[in-house]
Design a protein around this motif. Structure first.
Motif, PDB file in Angstrom:
ATOM      1  N   VAL A   9       0.855  -1.187   0.000  1.00  0.00           N
ATOM      2  CA  VAL A   9       0.000   0.000   0.000  1.00  0.00           C
ATOM      3  C   VAL A   9       0.888   1.233   0.000  1.00  0.00           C
ATOM      4  N   LEU A  10       0.412   2.267  -0.680  1.00  0.00           N
ATOM      5  CA  LEU A  10       1.072   3.567  -0.651  1.00  0.00           C
ATOM      6  C   LEU A  10       0.352   4.426   0.368  1.00  0.00           C
ATOM      7  N   VAL A  11       1.117   5.101   1.207  1.00  0.00           N
ATOM      8  CA  VAL A  11       0.562   5.860   2.325  1.00  0.00           C
ATOM      9  C   VAL A  11       1.083   7.293   2.278  1.00  0.00           C
ATOM     10  N   ASP A  12       0.178   8.248   2.519  1.00  0.00           N
ATOM     11  CA  ASP A  12       0.572   9.647   2.695  1.00  0.00           C
ATOM     12  C   ASP A  12       0.767   9.847   4.195  1.00  0.00           C
ATOM     13  N   TYR A  13       1.996  10.048   4.598  1.00  0.00           N
ATOM     14  CA  TYR A  13       2.328  10.129   6.029  1.00  0.00           C
ATOM     15  C   TYR A  13       2.455  11.566   6.520  1.00  0.00           C
ATOM     16  N   LYS A  14       2.035  12.529   5.723  1.00  0.00           N
ATOM     17  CA  LYS A  14       2.182  13.943   6.078  1.00  0.00           C
ATOM     18  C   LYS A  14       1.486  14.243   7.398  1.00  0.00           C
ATOM     19  N   GLY A  15       2.185  14.909   8.280  1.00  0.00           N
ATOM     20  CA  GLY A  15       1.615  15.319   9.557  1.00  0.00           C
ATOM     21  C   GLY A  15       1.927  14.395  10.716  1.00  0.00           C
ATOM     22  N   LEU A  16       2.523  13.238  10.442  1.00  0.00           N
ATOM     23  CA  LEU A  16       2.870  12.332  11.537  1.00  0.00           C
ATOM     24  C   LEU A  16       4.056  12.878  12.318  1.00  0.00           C
ATOM     25  N   THR A  17       3.990  12.731  13.621  1.00  0.00           N
ATOM     26  CA  THR A  17       5.136  13.097  14.451  1.00  0.00           C
ATOM     27  C   THR A  17       6.176  11.985  14.367  1.00  0.00           C
ATOM     28  N   VAL A  18       7.352  12.249  14.868  1.00  0.00           N
ATOM     29  CA  VAL A  18       8.406  11.234  14.868  1.00  0.00           C
ATOM     30  C   VAL A  18       7.967  10.029  15.700  1.00  0.00           C
ATOM     31  N   ALA A  19       7.323  10.271  16.825  1.00  0.00           N
ATOM     32  CA  ALA A  19       6.860   9.179  17.683  1.00  0.00           C
ATOM     33  C   ALA A  19       5.809   8.332  16.971  1.00  0.00           C
ATOM     34  N   GLU A  20       4.881   8.984  16.271  1.00  0.00           N
ATOM     35  CA  GLU A  20       3.852   8.245  15.536  1.00  0.00           C
ATOM     36  C   GLU A  20       4.465   7.442  14.392  1.00  0.00           C
ATOM     37  N   ASP A  21       5.421   8.043  13.689  1.00  0.00           N
ATOM     38  CA  ASP A  21       6.080   7.336  12.597  1.00  0.00           C
ATOM     39  C   ASP A  21       6.856   6.138  13.126  1.00  0.00           C
ATOM     40  N   THR A  22       7.503   6.295  14.253  1.00  0.00           N
ATOM     41  CA  THR A  22       8.240   5.186  14.870  1.00  0.00           C
ATOM     42  C   THR A  22       7.287   4.066  15.264  1.00  0.00           C
ATOM     43  N   GLN A  23       6.148   4.432  15.844  1.00  0.00           N
ATOM     44  CA  GLN A  23       5.148   3.433  16.218  1.00  0.00           C
ATOM     45  C   GLN A  23       4.618   2.714  14.976  1.00  0.00           C
ATOM     46  N   LEU A  24       4.369   3.467  13.913  1.00  0.00           N
ATOM     47  CA  LEU A  24       3.901   2.899  12.654  1.00  0.00           C
ATOM     48  C   LEU A  24       4.928   1.896  12.113  1.00  0.00           C
ATOM     49  N   VAL A  65      -4.243   6.380   3.400  1.00  0.00           N
ATOM     50  CA  VAL A  65      -3.901   5.336   2.447  1.00  0.00           C
ATOM     51  C   VAL A  65      -4.286   5.838   1.061  1.00  0.00           C
ATOM     52  N   LYS A  66      -3.350   5.746   0.120  1.00  0.00           N
ATOM     53  CA  LYS A  66      -3.594   6.244  -1.239  1.00  0.00           C
ATOM     54  C   LYS A  66      -4.124   5.148  -2.163  1.00  0.00           C
ATOM     55  N   CYS A  67      -3.427   4.033  -2.230  1.00  0.00           N
ATOM     56  CA  CYS A  67      -3.811   2.921  -3.093  1.00  0.00           C
ATOM     57  C   CYS A  67      -2.904   1.742  -2.767  1.00  0.00           C
ATOM     58  N   GLY A  68      -3.064   0.642  -3.492  1.00  0.00           N
ATOM     59  CA  GLY A  68      -2.235  -0.520  -3.214  1.00  0.00           C
ATOM     60  C   GLY A  68      -2.238  -1.522  -4.348  1.00  0.00           C
ATOM     61  N   LEU A  69      -1.615  -2.648  -4.075  1.00  0.00           N
ATOM     62  CA  LEU A  69      -1.508  -3.712  -5.067  1.00  0.00           C
ATOM     63  C   LEU A  69      -1.512  -5.051  -4.337  1.00  0.00           C
ATOM     64  N   VAL A  70      -2.255  -6.004  -4.887  1.00  0.00           N
ATOM     65  CA  VAL A  70      -2.244  -7.379  -4.391  1.00  0.00           C
ATOM     66  C   VAL A  70      -1.972  -8.268  -5.587  1.00  0.00           C
ATOM     67  N   GLY A  71      -0.886  -9.015  -5.521  1.00  0.00           N
ATOM     68  CA  GLY A  71      -0.478  -9.817  -6.674  1.00  0.00           C
ATOM     69  C   GLY A  71      -0.143  -8.873  -7.818  1.00  0.00           C
ATOM     70  N   LYS A  72      -0.948  -8.903  -8.843  1.00  0.00           N
ATOM     71  CA  LYS A  72      -0.776  -7.995  -9.988  1.00  0.00           C
ATOM     72  C   LYS A  72      -1.982  -7.066 -10.140  1.00  0.00           C
ATOM     73  N   ASP A  73      -2.866  -7.045  -9.120  1.00  0.00           N
ATOM     74  CA  ASP A  73      -4.109  -6.278  -9.194  1.00  0.00           C
ATOM     75  C   ASP A  73      -4.002  -4.963  -8.434  1.00  0.00           C
ATOM     76  N   TYR A  74      -4.273  -3.875  -9.137  1.00  0.00           N
ATOM     77  CA  TYR A  74      -4.284  -2.530  -8.551  1.00  0.00           C
ATOM     78  C   TYR A  74      -5.504  -2.379  -7.660  1.00  0.00           C
ATOM     79  N   LEU A  75      -5.323  -1.762  -6.511  1.00  0.00           N
ATOM     80  CA  LEU A  75      -6.433  -1.486  -5.592  1.00  0.00           C
ATOM     81  C   LEU A  75      -6.501   0.008  -5.317  1.00  0.00           C
ATOM     82  N   ASP A  76      -7.682   0.589  -5.502  1.00  0.00           N
ATOM     83  CA  ASP A  76      -7.862   1.976  -5.099  1.00  0.00           C
ATOM     84  C   ASP A  76      -8.099   1.996  -3.589  1.00  0.00           C
ATOM     85  N   VAL A  77      -8.445   3.144  -3.045  1.00  0.00           N
ATOM     86  CA  VAL A  77      -8.632   3.258  -1.586  1.00  0.00           C
ATOM     87  C   VAL A  77      -9.718   2.313  -1.100  1.00  0.00           C
TER      88      VAL A  77
END
Length: 163
Positions: free
Chosen positions: A26-41, A108-120
């Motif tokens: 999955v592609l994720v937009d992480y804008k706005g996360l603090t360092v602590a939140e990013d570390t937890q993620l 969450v922006k979008c993702g992929l499973v196998g060769k299949d594109y997944l929107d949100v």
């Protein structure tokens, strides 16, 4: 070639190798996360066997396009991270949506499973699927239900005749 270009070519090759090994991401937009939140993620992803990386959008786009995935071009804007899963297909999406609810900043922006594109929406559906172990236990329960019902019926008949 310049040293900078060589480094970028190597980085694209590294990204492509990780994408080829992954069963889902999955592609994720992480804008706005603090360092602590990013570390937890990152820790939550790591605990489930999911690798989490931040690459330059341009390099990630080149790697995806080289592998034949051009559906991600629109999503590769702004702050983008990628969560790659190999064992559990749903793990990257599940963790990302759990943390999206908890942090209320990332997306969450979008993702992929196998060769299949997944929107949100596709990623949301993937995130709601039970784990592999959960699915196996549900199947076993479904297979055992008729046998258990038959055993209860035979037991009830035997008790009735014993009276």
């Amino acid at each position: 070639m310049s040293a900078s270009k060589d480094a970028k070519v190597l980085k694209v090759a590294e990204i492509k190798e990780k994408l080829e090994k992954a069963s889902s991401f999955v592609l994720v937009d992480y804008k706005g996360l603090t360092v602590a939140e990013d570390t937890q993620l990152r820790n939550d992803f790591r605990a489930k066997g999911v690798s989490y990386h931040v690459y330059k959008n341009r390099l990630l786009k080149i790697a995806l396009n080289d592998l034949g995935f051009n559906q991600f071009d629109e999503a590769l804007n702004g702050c983008t991270a990628i969560a790659l899963g190999s064992d559990d297909l749903a793990a990257p999406a599940k963790i990302a949506f759990d943390k999206q609810k908890a942090f209320k900043k990332m997306e969450v922006k979008c993702g992929l499973v196998g060769k299949d594109y997944l929107d949100v929406e596709g990623c949301k559906v993937l995130a709601t699927l039970p784990s592999r172990e959960g699915l196996i236990s549900q199947i076993i329960g479904l297979l055992q239900a008729p046998v258990a019902g038959l055993a209860r019926a035979v037991s009830a008949i035997a008790e009735k005749k014993a009276e």
